[in-house]
Structures are given as structure tokens and as C-alpha cells.
Design a protein around this motif. Structure first.
Motif, mmCIF file in Angstrom:
data_model
loop_
_atom_site.group_PDB
_atom_site.id
_atom_site.type_symbol
_atom_site.label_atom_id
_atom_site.label_comp_id
_atom_site.label_asym_id
_atom_site.label_seq_id
_atom_site.Cartn_x
_atom_site.Cartn_y
_atom_site.Cartn_z
ATOM 1 N N UNK A 1 0.830 -1.201 0.000
ATOM 2 C CA UNK A 1 0.000 0.000 0.000
ATOM 3 C C UNK A 1 0.869 1.257 0.000
ATOM 4 N N UNK A 2 1.868 1.261 0.890
ATOM 5 C CA UNK A 2 2.728 2.438 1.005
ATOM 6 C C UNK A 2 3.574 2.626 -0.258
ATOM 7 N N UNK A 3 4.041 1.512 -0.821
ATOM 8 C CA UNK A 3 4.824 1.615 -2.057
ATOM 9 C C UNK A 3 3.971 2.223 -3.171
ATOM 10 N N UNK A 4 2.699 1.792 -3.211
ATOM 11 C CA UNK A 4 1.812 2.340 -4.230
ATOM 12 C C UNK A 4 1.635 3.843 -4.029
ATOM 13 N N UNK A 5 1.385 4.232 -2.777
ATOM 14 C CA UNK A 5 1.253 5.672 -2.496
ATOM 15 C C UNK A 5 2.512 6.424 -2.934
ATOM 16 N N UNK A 6 3.634 5.986 -2.397
ATOM 17 C CA UNK A 6 4.889 6.731 -2.560
ATOM 18 C C UNK A 6 5.297 6.867 -4.009
ATOM 19 N N UNK A 7 5.342 5.725 -4.687
ATOM 20 C CA UNK A 7 5.804 5.767 -6.081
ATOM 21 C C UNK A 7 4.693 6.238 -6.998
ATOM 22 N N UNK A 8 3.457 5.863 -6.677
ATOM 23 C CA UNK A 8 2.328 6.220 -7.529
ATOM 24 C C UNK A 8 2.103 7.713 -7.605
ATOM 25 N N UNK A 9 2.194 8.385 -6.469
ATOM 26 C CA UNK A 9 1.908 9.825 -6.470
ATOM 27 C C UNK A 9 2.902 10.576 -7.350
ATOM 28 N N UNK B 1 9.922 -3.223 16.121
ATOM 29 C CA UNK B 1 8.748 -2.637 15.474
ATOM 30 C C UNK B 1 9.120 -1.367 14.723
ATOM 31 N N UNK B 2 9.862 -0.471 15.368
ATOM 32 C CA UNK B 2 10.123 0.803 14.692
ATOM 33 C C UNK B 2 11.074 0.604 13.509
ATOM 34 N N UNK B 3 11.944 -0.399 13.574
ATOM 35 C CA UNK B 3 12.818 -0.655 12.429
ATOM 36 C C UNK B 3 12.000 -1.043 11.201
ATOM 37 N N UNK C 1 11.776 1.092 7.841
ATOM 38 C CA UNK C 1 12.230 0.537 6.560
ATOM 39 C C UNK C 1 11.155 0.675 5.483
ATOM 40 N N UNK C 2 9.924 0.315 5.859
ATOM 41 C CA UNK C 2 8.832 0.436 4.886
ATOM 42 C C UNK C 2 8.698 1.889 4.444
ATOM 43 N N UNK C 3 8.769 2.791 5.418
ATOM 44 C CA UNK C 3 8.624 4.218 5.125
ATOM 45 C C UNK C 3 9.735 4.689 4.184
ATOM 46 N N UNK D 1 8.365 5.801 0.668
ATOM 47 C CA UNK D 1 8.254 7.252 0.520
ATOM 48 C C UNK D 1 9.635 7.889 0.462
ATOM 49 N N UNK D 2 10.557 7.394 1.267
ATOM 50 C CA UNK D 2 11.899 7.973 1.308
ATOM 51 C C UNK D 2 12.589 7.976 -0.041
ATOM 52 N N UNK D 3 12.650 6.808 -0.682
ATOM 53 C CA UNK D 3 13.385 6.718 -1.947
ATOM 54 C C UNK D 3 12.749 7.584 -3.043
#
Lengths: 255, 243
Positions: free
Chosen positions: A24-32, A94-96, A100-102, A106-108
Motif C-alpha cells: 500500500x505504502x509503495x503504491x502511495x509513494x511511487x504512484x503519487x 517494530x520501529x525498524x 524501513x517500509x517508510x 516514501x523515502x526513496x
């Protein structure tokens, strides 16, 4: 501690909910960035993701994970391991994973398509919010033993910070519009980590219209640089305070 | 080996353990029995450091339990219900545990139960996919794995198939002969009778009886443990000081 966080990271990495959230996050980040050529608009869209979606998932998932691994924590606690080590291991694991997902989702893309000040501000705020909400999730879970009640409470915390608080703040400002309320509003803004992150990122963009009254007050009072430092500092406080309280409870708690 | 001093635990207003003074020595295999809610699990959890007592203290080998986790090196624990991370494979669990216990040399591992309970055959299965009984077998093998001198087993035989049950009981008897201390909580008195030489009977958070099986036999004039327990419940006579 590293052993425990490592095992939690490995466990989470295979978790279906984590995979779904990652996609989901990958779709948001790269998709936008794929559909939005104006990088500032893309940043503002992503801001909504890190202010609303990410805290919600972090809170619910971290809480759920704590409840689901209680038996395993019990098993680990029977080993010659300090409670302290156990707690730090869970928090770090948990925070790692969330970080990482973030970073991947979104980071990259932000660094590739919009390596600007507002992009970096977004990444910093998003990263700090992960720690804030992981800590809050653990704080709720170590205090509330019942899973359903704990998750309900976590949802309430999220909706409070995401909508209710803003509504109350607005009401407050309307009621006392005729008084000099800048300082109280400033103080009240600090009580909501999502607001702090929002003001911090938006103040770096051109979209100051989105700042709202509390943001304008904030900006006015601190100026650009000091405002940024104050915001980062407050987010760090927001991460460490729940963390410390959860830690204190966990080491003295009946598991 | 394990000694409790005026140990009390309250949950809210309810007193689960009150003023418990017990001494358990090496070579004893203790059946910790009592009705539901008598405080058996609470007592074992306090010894394990998972529950914090309201007052009083527990010493394991002279070390206060609240002072640090090192005493748990000598403790093997089998919980009533084991739940492991669902995605983890069995061999990963054992690898993790070995990594968490660098204090025990590989030559010291007690793999007897690991082998006889055939844990190897589940090596590549995810722990979440194991049945309850299989998880209990993993849990039993794990409790003995690091060669602890003290074993705390909470309902160890519940859920095990007859063969695994016998294997575990044989192992418990053997460990008791090796001068280890074993504390077993169970409601299956027939199982306990085969593996225990001492009895602690808890009632409403107090020690109703503590002593060897022979003492209990003499006191009650019964031969079977379940009969002895029944007669114990009926007799109002309080406790024998535990040796």
C-alpha cells in the motif's frame, strides 16, 4: 537486545499484514510521483499519508503485535534476559520495520524525484512520527491488558489526534477570537504530534494557506529556523515521553 | 534451592498468595496442587520473575529474584499454553534460544527430549502450523534443553499424546534422580503420583500442606494421591512445616 529485535524484524517481515501495508505504502509513494509532476503537490499528498495513514497503521499494528506476542514474550521473559532488554528489543524491532517500509516507499521516491527542503522535512517528520506512534501504541498496550479494549483505545487516540483535537482547537479559537490567544494556541498545538508534524512540513512549502491559524501563530512566534527546531524537539519529546512511561510500566508489570 | 519469605500477592483487593514461607531443595520433585485459583500459577510466575510480588521475596540459590535475571540460567520453564511467533520455524526457535543463551556450551545441551519427542521432524514447520500438542512437545524439549537445575512445569502433560506423556514423565523422574528440583503444577493427580516425591497443597493462597509424599501418606492413611488429596481437603488440620 539485537537478537530480540532481529527476531521480531524477521517475524514481521513475513507477516501478511506488514506485506499488505508495505505494498500500500509503495503504491502511495511511487504512484503519487508517477501521476503528479509538480513535486510540491506530490509532497503535500504524501503529507496526508504520513499524517493519517501511517500513524493509524503504526498504532494498530504495533499494539496488535504486542498483544499477539504476549505468550512469546512470556517465554523470553523466562530466559535470563532483563525486562529492559526485552522492551527495547520489541520497540526497536517494530520501529525498524516501520521505518524501513517508510524509507523504501516514501523515502526513496522523495529523494529521487523531489530532493528539496520540503521533501527532507517530510521524511524527517514522517520518521519521527513512526517513533511517536510506536511508543504510544506500546504505552497503551502495556497499560490495557484486554486486547479489544486496548485496540479500541488506540483507535480513539488516533482519531483524537487526527480530527477531534483540531476541531476542539478551532472551537476554542472561535470562542476566544477577541482575546489575545496566540500563546495558548501555541501551547495547545504542542499537545498534538500530528499537528506539529503538519506545521513543520507545510511551513517548508509554499502552501502556507494550509497552515491554518495555529500554524500561522507558530510560524510567527518562532520564525523559520527556530520553528523547525522547536517542532523537531517537540516531536522527540512526544516520542520519548510515552516510550519512557511504557518502559517504566513494562519493567514493573505482571506479564 | 528456592526459598520464599512472607510472600504475598494481591490482585486489586483479592489476595492470591498470603504470607507464603516455603523451602524447596534439590532432588525434590514437587507436586504443586490445589483448586483453581489457589495461587499455583501465580507462585510459579513469581519464581520466574514474571509476576512481581506485593510483599515478601523469593530467593533462588540465595539470590533475590527481583535483583536481576541471572538466576534464570538455572531455570527451565514450560508454560501452560505455549504460543510462539506464528511464522517462525521450529529450528529457528531453537536457534534463537541457543543464541540467547551463550552461557551454556553446546556440549551441555540436554537434547534427550528433543530427540525422543521427535522435534527434528517438525523442524521446517512454522510454529503457528503446529497443533497444540506438538507445541507442548516443543515447549517441553525447550524447557530441558539448557540443562537447568530447576524445572518449573505448568500443566506439562495436558494436551500430550500418551506416548509423549510417558516420555516426559520418564524424563522428569530421571531429572529428579539427578538431584534437580522440579516443581510441577497439574490437576492430573495420577500423572503427578508417578513423578513426584513431595507435595505442596495450596488453598486460598496459603500452604495447606507441604511435605513429602510419605508424610502425606502417614497423615491421611491413604495410598493413592487423589484419595490423599480428598482427605487433605476434608481435614481442617493445618500445615506441616516444610523441610
Amino acid at each position: 537486545m539485537f537478537n530480540i529485535s532481529k527476531i521480531i524484524v524477521q517475524d514481521l517481515w513475513k507477516n501478511k499484514a506488514v506485506i499488505a501495508y508495505g505494498i500500500l505504502m509503495l503504491t502511495f509513494g511511487w504512484g503519487i510521483f508517477a501521476i503528479e509532476y509538480q513535486s510540491e503537490k506530490a509532497i503535500l499528498s504524501l503529507l496526508r499519508v504520513i499524517l493519517f495513514v501511517q500513524p493509524l497503521i503504526t498504532l494498530l499494528f504495533a499494539g496488535m503485535y504486542y498483544y499477539n506476542s504476549q505468550e512469546f514474550l512470556l517465554l523470553l521473559a523466562a530466559q535470563p534476559i532483563k525486562r529492559k532488554t526485552l522492551f527495547l528489543g520489541v520497540f526497536a524491532g517494530l520501529s525498524t520495520v516501520f521505518t524501513l517500509i517508510f524509507l523504501l516507499s516514501i523515502g526513496v521516491p522523495v529523494l529521487v524525484f523531489s530532493p528539496t527542503v520540503e521533501g527532507l522535512a517530510l521524511l524527517l517528520a514522517g520518521g519521527l512520527l513512526i517513533f511517536v506512534f510506536t511508543a504510544i501504541a506500546l504505552l497503551v498496550s502495556v497499560h490495557v491488558n484486554d486486547k479489544a479494549r486496548g485496540m479500541g483505545f488506540a483507535l480513539l487516540v488516533w482519531s483524537f489526534f487526527a480530527f477531534i483535537y483540531d476541531g476542539l482547537l478551532l472551537l476554542f479559537m472561535y470562542q476566544f477570537a477577541e482575546y489575545p490567544i496566540e500563546r495558548p494556541v501555541l501551547g495547545l498545538t504542542f499537545l498534538n504530534p500530528i499537528d506539529i508534524a503538519r506545521i513543520f512540513v507545510i511551513s517548508k512549502t509554499e502552501a502556507s494557506a494550509l497552515l491554518g491559524l495555529s500554524g500561522a501563530v507558530f510560524q510567527n512566534f518562532f520564525g523559520a529556523l527556530q520553528g523547525a527546531i522547536a517542532a523537531i524537539f517537540m516531536l522527540l519529546v512526544w516520542a520519548s515521553l510515552p516510550f519512557a512511561l511504557a518502559y517504566r510500566k513494562f519493567v514493573r508489570k505482571d506479564l | 534451592m528456592i526459598e520464599t519469605f512472607q510472600l504475598s500477592k494481591c490482585y486489586g483487593k483479592q489476595e492470591v498468595l498470603s504470607d507464603l514461607n516455603l523451602r524447596c531443595e534439590a532432588g525434590q520433585s514437587i507436586a504443586l496442587i490445589g483448586p483453581n485459583g489457589a495461587g499455583k500459577t501465580t507462585l510459579s510466575k513469581i519464581i520466574l520473575g514474571q509476576v512481581i510480588p506485593t510483599s515478601g521475596r523469593v530467593e533462588v540459590d540465595g539470590a533475590d529474584v527481583s535483583k536481576g535475571p541471572d538466576y534464570r540460567r538455572e531455570l527451565g520453564y514450560m508454560p501452560q499454553i505455549s504460543r510462539f511467533p506464528a511464522q517462525m520455524k521450529t529450528h529457528q526457535l531453537f536457534r534463537l534460544m541457543r543464541r540467547l543463551r551463550p552461557d551454556v556450551a553446546a556440549s551441555k545441551y540436554d537434547t534427550e527430549l528433543y530427540e525422543t519427542l521427535e522435534i527434528d521432524q517438525m523442524n521446517d514447520k512454522a510454529l503457528g502450523a503446529l497443533s497444540g500438542g506438538m507445541q507442548q512437545r516443543v515447549s517441553a524439549a525447550l524447557a530441558f534443553y539448557f540443562n537447568p537445575r530447576i524445572l518449573i512445569l505448568d500443566e506439562p502433560t495436558a494436551g500430550l499424546d500418551p506416548l509423549a506423556n510417558e516420555t516426559l514423565k520418564a524424563k522428569i523422574r530421571k531429572s529428579s534422580e539427578e538431584q534437580r528440583l522440579i516443581i510441577t503444577t497439574s490437576h492430573i493427580l495420577n500423572d503427578l503420583e508417578e513423578i513426584c516425591n513431595h507435595v505442596i497443597y495450596l488453598l486460598e493462597g496459603k500452604v495447606h500442606f507441604a511435605g513429602s509424599l510419605e508424610q502425606l501418606r502417614e497423615r491421611t492413611n491413604e495410598t493413592k494421591l487423589n484419595k490423599m488429596v480428598v482427605s487433605l481437603i476434608k481435614s481442617n488440620q493445618a500445615r506441616v512445616q516444610y523441610q
